[in-house]
Enzyme design. Structure first.
Site, mmCIF file in Angstrom:
data_model
loop_
_atom_site.group_PDB
_atom_site.id
_atom_site.type_symbol
_atom_site.label_atom_id
_atom_site.label_comp_id
_atom_site.label_asym_id
_atom_site.label_seq_id
_atom_site.Cartn_x
_atom_site.Cartn_y
_atom_site.Cartn_z
ATOM 1 N N ARG A 87 -3.730 21.367 -15.379
ATOM 2 C CA ARG A 87 -2.767 20.302 -15.666
ATOM 3 C C ARG A 87 -3.089 19.581 -16.970
ATOM 4 N NH1 ARG A 87 -0.083 15.754 -11.766
ATOM 5 N NH2 ARG A 87 0.802 14.491 -13.414
ATOM 6 N N HIS A 107 5.733 7.037 -28.086
ATOM 7 C CA HIS A 107 4.774 7.972 -27.511
ATOM 8 C C HIS A 107 4.971 9.389 -28.058
ATOM 9 C CE1 HIS A 107 2.207 9.892 -24.520
ATOM 10 N NE2 HIS A 107 3.216 10.666 -24.162
ATOM 11 N N HIS A 152 -2.886 9.381 -28.268
ATOM 12 C CA HIS A 152 -3.249 8.097 -27.668
ATOM 13 C C HIS A 152 -4.062 7.254 -28.642
ATOM 14 C CE1 HIS A 152 -2.761 9.312 -23.139
ATOM 15 N NE2 HIS A 152 -1.614 9.134 -23.754
ATOM 16 N N HIS A 207 -2.156 14.769 -26.963
ATOM 17 C CA HIS A 207 -2.179 13.424 -26.390
ATOM 18 C C HIS A 207 -3.473 12.673 -26.681
ATOM 19 C CE1 HIS A 207 1.419 14.776 -24.419
ATOM 20 N NE2 HIS A 207 1.555 13.658 -23.749
ATOM 21 N N LYS A 254 6.644 22.193 -16.315
ATOM 22 C CA LYS A 254 5.748 21.140 -15.847
ATOM 23 C C LYS A 254 5.549 21.213 -14.340
ATOM 24 C CE LYS A 254 4.249 16.465 -16.152
ATOM 25 N NZ LYS A 254 4.339 15.140 -16.775
ATOM 26 N N GLU A 305 -4.971 16.924 -11.673
ATOM 27 C CA GLU A 305 -5.479 17.127 -13.027
ATOM 28 C C GLU A 305 -6.964 17.451 -13.066
ATOM 29 O OE1 GLU A 305 -4.321 14.027 -15.690
ATOM 30 O OE2 GLU A 305 -4.711 15.245 -17.430
ATOM 31 N N LYS A 320 2.370 10.876 -12.094
ATOM 32 C CA LYS A 320 1.507 9.915 -12.780
ATOM 33 C C LYS A 320 2.231 8.591 -12.927
ATOM 34 C CE LYS A 320 -1.473 12.830 -15.594
ATOM 35 N NZ LYS A 320 -1.984 13.031 -16.966
ATOM 36 N N GLU A 346 7.844 16.551 -26.528
ATOM 37 C CA GLU A 346 7.311 17.077 -25.267
ATOM 38 C C GLU A 346 7.957 18.415 -24.912
ATOM 39 O OE1 GLU A 346 4.830 15.689 -23.522
ATOM 40 O OE2 GLU A 346 4.714 13.689 -24.403
ATOM 41 N N ASN A 349 -1.516 17.779 -21.807
ATOM 42 C CA ASN A 349 -1.845 16.710 -22.743
ATOM 43 C C ASN A 349 -2.089 17.212 -24.161
ATOM 44 O OD1 ASN A 349 -1.621 14.612 -20.873
ATOM 45 N ND2 ASN A 349 -3.681 14.998 -20.103
ATOM 46 N N ARG A 366 0.810 -1.229 0.000
ATOM 47 C CA ARG A 366 0.000 0.000 0.000
ATOM 48 C C ARG A 366 0.844 1.279 0.000
ATOM 49 N NH1 ARG A 366 -2.869 -2.802 4.117
ATOM 50 N NH2 ARG A 366 -4.553 -4.066 3.242
#
Lengths: 367, 367
Positions: free
Chosen positions: B238, B262, B249, B245, B224, B234, B140, B182, B242, B118
């Site tokens: 934030r 990517h 994606h 993206h 960033k 987000e 992330k 990026e 993306n 955990r």
């Protein structure tokens, strides 16, 4: 209906306890942000309560996910069925996952909520006594790994816990007893008066007296909420909630998940912790026997599996989460109603505790 | 060495940037609580840097976990290898997991750290330009699901990010370009002057000029860190990170993970976002072309796969995490250096954007 508030700052949430709450959609609605809801339940609970809960959620787009029943399924493969259901029905980040079932369902649905799209809302509707008094409070979620129980998971708090005490009417007697193991634990670790109350009411609880059950659940949740509120991430006092669990996890792992119920393993583990506390001179034999007798009256095993050797215990306990820097720490009792987490004990006392004839101890405790 | 602080209250952490930092164990030590460390890396990076890092960690009990290399392995089965390694070597809750590699390693090691018992401590040592400027900052973590990229994961902050710019010497040129996608993104969404700097320095960056690289990484991380610091989970600004993206994606999912890098998919997706912003009248054709040309000069694809239909795009974008209550939201440019996240656009403009002949657009942008 009773309301308890678990105080965790911005992650605080209420626990509602009462009869027939399952039909009261107006209690759920304030805690659901979006239009999508996924209900995670199992094959045993679904025929009993899924339809009723779905009726209470009439205004939402509801995806039911029905999993196989049992601790043996608390693994990645089963968790994946939840993600499959969410993704197939295109649940977005504002979805709410509702756990309808016992501790296994709560742990898996909670970890799914913690992990789906990096975290979505979560509501617990525990339907077993064990999950009502224990696993629905405190934010622990997770799954088992072949090398250890609950090794993969997250601390993740629900928006709401809804405890419908009526659901206990369909609970097998063996599972009711397993829940009572955790109820008794609260008395042992932090509430000696509650222990006395339990000695007076244990038979009523086993007969499903609703007034006694409501009181036992409320006091148990309040005790746990207080401990969790003081120590959300288990750096200190929270670990006392694991009385009997280090020995108990060893029993569960050794026997194979699902052979002993969690509460049954905890009960036998608690007897071992009581005996070790007595050997350390912290409680008397009479106090130990009070605990053993109450556990036995609750219908619980008070003797560890006879085929488990001290070496079996040590091997399984070495990966327990309470091991820090190689030192084994155990929850033991300074007195009835006061637990400590400590690694400060002679190794011989632990060894001796593992070699005790618990059949004999049980017989003597009745004398 | 440069130091940036990411300000997230009690989850704040430093980013160290400089040459040959891998050998400086004294930079790591203050951020390691226990005696156990697990280094998660892959088969490509291990022969280059694992031994050096292990030498820097001489005083610790170190468990290396070497995974197969590539986005195609960013799944549960591979994640399980990390848990197997941790449990076999009996890592306890005070262990520290170090990610040594690119974004895939960082995402998986980070999710393993978030989930093991955990949650345990986590250090990022990103060795690709993409991970240095993007995935090592912001918390992330996660893995892919057959039905969607990054669908399972957690927001989880590291104790430290250590960026050794010397590791870029062994990075294939194609991956360096993917990282530049990026870097250029930061200019487009929030730093128009940086865009000008990049137009002046893009060739030097591709030639691995260390001074230019250090500056580009520092400015990217600072951009960033500022955005993430303002919006850790987000909910708002934030999401502008993306840019490109959502389209990207869709490209990655349609082509199969790992076929396009990517950053390559993001580059083509960014061109689509630029074109859509132009069609909405927010930027001029000349401004769009500035972006397209810079991406092309960085060695990146600026044309989406020709076998992808508008229907392919729409199908994959419908499960994107930026969909809320069924409405598709996109990151678009109000002007160069200012991005917005919005669902407030005519559907026809999106449809038209998906039908554009991007080969033709690329040729025209060079004119």
């Amino acid at each position: 209906m009773q309301i308890l508030d678990v105080d965790l700052g911005e992650r605080s949430y209420p626990i509602l306890i009462g009869e027939q709450l399952l039909d009261r959609g107006e209690l759920l609605a304030p805690h659901i942000r979006g239009k999508q809801v996924a209900i995670v339940t199992n094959e045993t609970v679904a025929p009993l309560y899924l339809e009723r809960l779905m009726q209470s959620l009439g205004g939402y787009s509801v995806t039911p996910v029905v999993l196989p029943d049992g601790e043996a399924w608390k693994n990645w493969e089963t968790l994946q069925l939840i993600f499959d259901g969410l993704l197939s029905a295109r649940h977005d980040r504002k979805t709410t996952i509702i756990a309808l079932g016992g501790g296994v369902i709560g742990d898996m649905a909670g970890f799914a909520a913690a992990s789906y799209q990096r975290g979505v809302d979560f509501i617990q509707i525990p339907t077993t006594l064990l999950s009502q008094v224990d696993s629905s409070v405190g934010g622990k979620t997770g799954i088992n790994h072949p090398l250890g129980k609950n090794m993969i998971g997250a601390f993740y708090q629900p928006q709401l816990v809804l405890i419908d005490t009526s659901t206990l009417a369909t609970l097998p007697a063996r599972e009711l007893s397993a829940g009572l193991a955790e109820v008794i634990k609260y008395g042992l670790i932090c509430d000696e008066p509650f222990l006395g109350w339990l000695e007076d009411n244990i038979d009523r609880l086993r007969e499903l007296d609703q007034v006694a059950l409501t009181e036992a659940i409320r006091r148990s949740c309040a005790a746990k909420a207080a401990v969790v509120g003081a120590d959300e991430r288990e750096s200190g006092v929270r670990a006392t909630l694991n009385l009997g669990h280090t020995f108990g996890h060893a029993i569960e792992t050794h026997q194979g998940y699902g052979v002993w119920l969690h509460g049954e393993a905890v009960a036998a583990g608690t007897v071992m912790a009581l005996e070790m506390s007595r050997r350390l001179g912290w409680i008397s034999a009479a106090e130990r026997d009070r605990g053993v007798r109450l556990l036995a009256r609750a219908g619980l095993p008070v003797v560890p599996p006879t085929d488990m050797t001290p070496e079996d215990f040590m091997q399984h306990m070495a990966v327990d989460k309470k091991v820090l820097d190689g030192q084994l720490r155990l929850v033991l009792l300074k007195q009835l109603g006061e637990a400590v987490v400590t690694g400060d004990f002679p190794r011989e006392v632990l060894d001796a505790t593992l070699r005790v004839d618990y059949d004999l101890l049980m017989q003597q405790s009745r004398a």
